[in-house]
Design a protein around this motif. Structure first.
Motif, PDB file in Angstrom:
ATOM      1  N   ASP A  56      35.297  46.126  34.129  1.00  0.00           N
ATOM      2  CA  ASP A  56      35.379  46.408  35.208  1.00  0.00           C
ATOM      3  C   ASP A  56      36.573  47.294  35.793  1.00  0.00           C
ATOM      4  O   ASP A  56      35.806  47.734  36.865  1.00  0.00           O
ATOM      5  N   GLU A  57      37.284  47.285  35.159  1.00  0.00           N
ATOM      6  CA  GLU A  57      38.410  48.298  35.107  1.00  0.00           C
ATOM      7  C   GLU A  57      38.149  49.898  35.300  1.00  0.00           C
ATOM      8  O   GLU A  57      38.540  50.192  36.402  1.00  0.00           O
ATOM      9  N   ILE A 110      35.564  37.456  27.704  1.00  0.00           N
ATOM     10  CA  ILE A 110      35.671  38.052  28.957  1.00  0.00           C
ATOM     11  C   ILE A 110      36.793  39.467  28.467  1.00  0.00           C
ATOM     12  O   ILE A 110      36.838  40.057  30.018  1.00  0.00           O
ATOM     13  N   ASP A 111      37.601  39.597  27.573  1.00  0.00           N
ATOM     14  CA  ASP A 111      38.852  40.623  27.895  1.00  0.00           C
ATOM     15  C   ASP A 111      38.264  41.548  28.017  1.00  0.00           C
ATOM     16  O   ASP A 111      37.922  42.727  28.809  1.00  0.00           O
TER      17      ASP A 111
END
Length: 90
Positions: free
Chosen positions: A87-88, A80-81
């Motif tokens: 995504d960032e 997830i991280d």
């Protein structure tokens, strides 16, 4: 456990973006209660995972007595991280 089913069950909506902050808090509280009451490892992992994605997961050593379950949770956290970092950056 399907993600969409859990969102409907705890937040009463199909889209978390449409849920008020108060309803999010209430849903998280219900999830934490269910997590504490559940003896089913699969259900506990699913609840903990959704809580993690919502930034409200209890500590691993509190939730998972089994080392293998803690390792699975750590792997989930890493995935997830990493996705969030991708995504960032994208």
């Amino acid at each position: 456990m399907q993600f969409d089913d859990q969102v409907r069950r705890y937040f009463g909506a199909d889209n978390l973006a449409a849920v008020s902050p108060e309803a999010i808090d209430a849903g998280i509280e219900r999830m934490r209660v269910d997590l504490g009451l559940s003896a089913d490892p699969t259900r506990r992992f699913a609840l903990w995972s959704l809580l993690y994605m919502l930034g409200s997961a209890p500590a691993l050593d509190v939730v998972f007595e089994d080392a293998g379950e803690r390792d699975a949770a750590r792997n989930f956290m890493d995935l997830i991280d990493r996705q969030g970092a991708t995504d960032e950056a994208g």
